[in-house]
Design a protein around this motif. Structure first.
Motif, PDB file in Angstrom:
ATOM      1  N   VAL A 115     -34.338   0.646 -29.886  1.00 33.93           N
ATOM      2  CA  VAL A 115     -33.546  -0.674 -29.161  1.00 33.93           C
ATOM      3  C   VAL A 115     -34.344  -1.876 -28.698  1.00 33.93           C
ATOM      4  CG1 VAL A 115     -33.895  -0.910 -26.522  1.00 33.93           C
ATOM      5  CG2 VAL A 115     -33.441   1.971 -27.503  1.00 33.93           C
ATOM      6  N   PHE A 116     -33.130  -2.620 -29.023  1.00 39.43           N
ATOM      7  CA  PHE A 116     -33.733  -4.404 -29.039  1.00 39.43           C
ATOM      8  C   PHE A 116     -33.514  -4.412 -27.441  1.00 39.43           C
ATOM      9  CE2 PHE A 116     -33.527  -2.901 -33.649  1.00 39.43           C
ATOM     10  CZ  PHE A 116     -34.476  -3.788 -33.654  1.00 39.43           C
ATOM     11  N   ALA A 117     -34.708  -4.255 -26.611  1.00 33.59           N
ATOM     12  CA  ALA A 117     -34.789  -5.216 -25.391  1.00 33.59           C
ATOM     13  C   ALA A 117     -34.238  -6.495 -25.187  1.00 33.59           C
ATOM     14  CB  ALA A 117     -35.487  -4.553 -23.979  1.00 33.59           C
ATOM     15  N   PHE A 118     -34.093  -6.830 -24.353  1.00 30.33           N
ATOM     16  CA  PHE A 118     -33.390  -9.375 -24.615  1.00 30.33           C
ATOM     17  C   PHE A 118     -32.991  -9.480 -22.367  1.00 30.33           C
ATOM     18  CE2 PHE A 118     -29.339  -7.553 -25.134  1.00 30.33           C
ATOM     19  CZ  PHE A 118     -28.551  -8.337 -24.420  1.00 30.33           C
ATOM     20  N   ALA A 119     -33.389 -10.206 -22.232  1.00 26.55           N
ATOM     21  CA  ALA A 119     -33.272 -10.679 -20.797  1.00 26.55           C
ATOM     22  C   ALA A 119     -31.937 -11.434 -20.692  1.00 26.55           C
ATOM     23  CB  ALA A 119     -34.321 -11.977 -20.349  1.00 26.55           C
ATOM     24  N   ALA A 120     -31.376 -10.530 -19.843  1.00 26.56           N
ATOM     25  CA  ALA A 120     -29.805 -10.808 -19.493  1.00 26.56           C
ATOM     26  C   ALA A 120     -30.501 -12.264 -19.199  1.00 26.56           C
ATOM     27  CB  ALA A 120     -29.970 -10.004 -18.576  1.00 26.56           C
ATOM     28  N   GLY A 121     -28.994 -12.953 -19.709  1.00 27.47           N
ATOM     29  CA  GLY A 121     -28.800 -14.016 -19.474  1.00 27.47           C
ATOM     30  C   GLY A 121     -29.427 -15.396 -20.177  1.00 27.47           C
ATOM     31  N   VAL A 131     -25.898  -2.324 -34.201  1.00 26.52           N
ATOM     32  CA  VAL A 131     -27.044  -2.565 -33.415  1.00 26.52           C
ATOM     33  C   VAL A 131     -27.583  -2.229 -31.738  1.00 26.52           C
ATOM     34  CG1 VAL A 131     -30.150  -4.016 -32.948  1.00 26.52           C
ATOM     35  CG2 VAL A 131     -28.229  -4.585 -34.620  1.00 26.52           C
ATOM     36  N   VAL A 132     -28.411  -1.477 -31.167  1.00 27.55           N
ATOM     37  CA  VAL A 132     -28.626  -0.672 -30.158  1.00 27.55           C
ATOM     38  C   VAL A 132     -29.210  -1.721 -29.107  1.00 27.55           C
ATOM     39  CG1 VAL A 132     -29.796   1.113 -28.718  1.00 27.55           C
ATOM     40  CG2 VAL A 132     -28.511   1.730 -30.820  1.00 27.55           C
ATOM     41  N   LEU A 133     -28.353  -2.300 -28.321  1.00 24.96           N
ATOM     42  CA  LEU A 133     -29.093  -3.716 -27.838  1.00 24.96           C
ATOM     43  C   LEU A 133     -29.478  -3.217 -26.185  1.00 24.96           C
ATOM     44  CD1 LEU A 133     -27.121  -6.672 -29.024  1.00 24.96           C
ATOM     45  CD2 LEU A 133     -29.747  -5.557 -30.181  1.00 24.96           C
TER      46      LEU A 133
END
Length: 265
Positions: free
Chosen positions: A159-165, A180-182
Motif C-alpha cells: 500500500v502507498f499512502a498519500f495525503a488527500a489533496g 498500484v494500491v494507493l
C-alpha cells in the motif's frame, strides 16, 4: 517593524498570557504606539486593549502586531532522543512480513519522498527507500511515478499512502491504471498520523536507520495545532518536510492495518 519584533516575543513565549500581553502594552506605551497606527485617533489605545481582551494571544499578535505567519512551535524532538532510536540495518528483518509506504510531495513540488514502514521487534521501523544507493528524497516529482511502480513490482500488493489533496493526486489516475494500491489519507487522518508519529518517538517505539535526509527533516519539524488538539508538521528553515510527512503516513498505515475503519487511536 517594531510590531513584528513584539509579535515574535509574544508568540515565542511558552507561557504567553493575557496579563503578560497587558504588561507589554502598559509598560512600553511608546513601543505600543509605534505598533498601532490607531493611536492617532485612539491615544489611550482603548480599542487595542479591547481587542487584546477579545482575542486569543496568538490571534491578537497576528492581527495587531504585524505577525503574518502561523507560528511554529519549538523543536519537537531532540537530536539525542532521535539518535537513541537508530538501529543498524543488520539488526532488522531482511524481509518484513508486511511493508507499507508513505509518499509525500512538498506543496511547491520542490521535493518528494518515499518512506517504507514495517513492524520490527515490537517497534515501527521507518526508512527512506533507495535505488542503487540513491535515497528516494529527491528534487521535483518527475521521478516519482516510475519509482512507485518499481516498488509496487518489488513488493506486490504493498500500500502507498498519500495525503488527500496533495500534489501526488496528479499521479493517481495513471498509477491506479497500472494496478498500484494507493490509499488516500484524509486531512483529519494526516493530523492523526502526525500525532501518532510523535507518540512513537516519545515512547521509544519508533526505529530508524539513521539516514541523514530523514534526520534533517525530522529535526526541522515543528508542530502547528489544528482544531482543538490535533497537530500537523510545519518546518523551521529550509529543510524539506517530505520525509517526515511520508514517515508519518507510512507509520500510520502500520497502525491502522489493512482496514482504516478498525483504527481507534
Amino acid at each position: 517593524f517594531p510590531s513584528h519584533d513584539i509579535g515574535v516575543m509574544l508568540l515565542r513565549r511558552v507561557d504567553i498570557s493575557w496579563s503578560w500581553c497587558s504588561r507589554v502594552l502598559r509598560r512600553d506605551v511608546a513601543a505600543a504606539k509605534s505598533c498601532f497606527v490607531s493611536f492617532r485617533r485612539d491615544p489611550e489605545l482603548e480599542t487595542v486593549a479591547a481587542l487584546r481582551r477579545a482575542l486569543p494571544p496568538a490571534e491578537f499578535a497576528r492581527e495587531m502586531l504585524g505577525w503574518w505567519d502561523d507560528p511554529a512551535g519549538d523543536g519537537v524532538f531532540s537530536i539525542d532522543k532521535w539518535d537513541d532510536l537508530a538501529v543498524e540495518p543488520d539488526d532488522v528483518d531482511a524481509v518484513p512480513i508486511e511493508m507499507v509506504f508513505g509518499v509525500d510531495v512538498a506543496p511547491n513540488q520542490e521535493w518528494a519522498a518515499i518512506v517504507a514502514a514495517s513492524e520490527s521487534d515490537g517497534r515501527v521501523l521507518v526508512e527512506l527507500t533507495n535505488a542503487d544507493g540513491v535515497f528516494d528524497h529527491r528534487p521535483g516529482m518527475d521521478w516519482l511515478s516510475d519509482r512507485v511502480r518499481a516498488l509496487a513490482v518489488l513488493i506486490p500488493g504493498a500500500v502507498f499512502a498519500f495525503a488527500a489533496g496533495s500534489a501526488f493526486e496528479a499521479l493517481v489516475p495513471e498509477l491506479e491504471r497500472d494496478g498500484v494500491v494507493l490509499r488516500r489519507v484524509l486531512r483529519r487522518d494526516v493530523a492523526a498520523a502526525c500525532g501518532y508519529f510523535m507518540e512513537l518517538v516519545q515512547s521509544g517505539r519508533l526505529a530508524h536507520l539513521g539516514q541523514d535526509d530523514l534526520t534533517e527533516s525530522v529535526m526541522a519539524a515543528r508542530t502547528k495545532t489544528v482544531g482543538e488538539s490535533a497537530i500537523v508538521w510545519v518546518r523551521n528553515g529550509l529543510a524539506s518536510l517530505a520525509p517526515t510527512y511520508a514517515a508519518s503516513l507510512a507509520a500510520w498505515q502500520v497502525n491502522v492495518g489493512a482496514d482504516p475503519a478498525l483504527n481507534v487511536w
